[in-house]
Design a protein around this motif. Sequence first.
Motif, short mmCIF file in Angstrom:
data_model
loop_
_atom_site.label_atom_id
_atom_site.label_comp_id
_atom_site.label_asym_id
_atom_site.label_seq_id
_atom_site.Cartn_x
_atom_site.Cartn_y
_atom_site.Cartn_z
N LEU A 23 5.63 -1.42 4.30
CA LEU A 23 5.15 -1.45 5.59
C LEU A 23 5.55 -2.48 6.26
CD1 LEU A 23 3.44 -0.10 8.02
CD2 LEU A 23 1.50 -1.19 6.80
N LYS A 156 -3.77 -0.57 6.52
CA LYS A 156 -4.52 0.09 7.40
C LYS A 156 -4.70 -0.66 8.81
CE LYS A 156 -8.97 2.30 8.32
NZ LYS A 156 -10.27 2.48 8.04
N ARG A 159 -0.85 -0.68 10.19
CA ARG A 159 -0.53 0.26 10.81
C ARG A 159 -1.32 0.51 12.21
NH1 ARG A 159 -0.91 2.07 5.56
NH2 ARG A 159 -2.73 2.87 6.01
N ARG A 163 0.66 0.48 15.99
CA ARG A 163 0.62 1.71 17.14
C ARG A 163 -0.02 1.03 18.19
NH1 ARG A 163 -1.63 4.47 12.34
NH2 ARG A 163 -3.73 3.82 13.06
#
Length: 169
Positions: A23, A156, A159, A163
């Motif tokens: 990630l 978490k 991400r 976004r």
Amino acid sequence: MPATSKTELRAIAEKEFAKLQKLIAPIEESVAMLPDPEADGTTIKDTIAHRAHWITLFLGWYETGQSGQKAEIPAPGYKWSELKRYNADLRASQHDLSWEGAKASLDANHQTLLAMIDTLDDDALYGGPMQGGNNKWTTGRWAEAAGPSHYRSAAKYIRARLRALVATA
């Protein structure tokens, strides 16, 4: 479900770390350093540096317990109810840390965590409460909280942050 054996703990640590690495690998420093107004100005860099730091805290607690002393958890001068203040103080102390430095610290501390896990057997990890830990958690449970669980929560948050950045671009 938390891990209950050395094999499970190592596997989940490797799995969650690999996901987090995948990630963060493409994230540019300019993005990693953007303050999040929804999270007290925390950056992605801060999140990664925080996770690296908590591995160090756990390893310190373990060493303190092994020497027969009571660990000061979460840290000297702080109670669990003061985590918000502790984390703010930590961010301030890591302010000058670069994105590359944060990633390198996480990688190094993850490797140290794996090495520690490798030196212990199932009984040392899960046979009873961690010495000096001041509660019923086993060493393995503490290790999972400091490593894999923190990797999951970091992923978490990152991400969601990515976004949000795309949505405002």
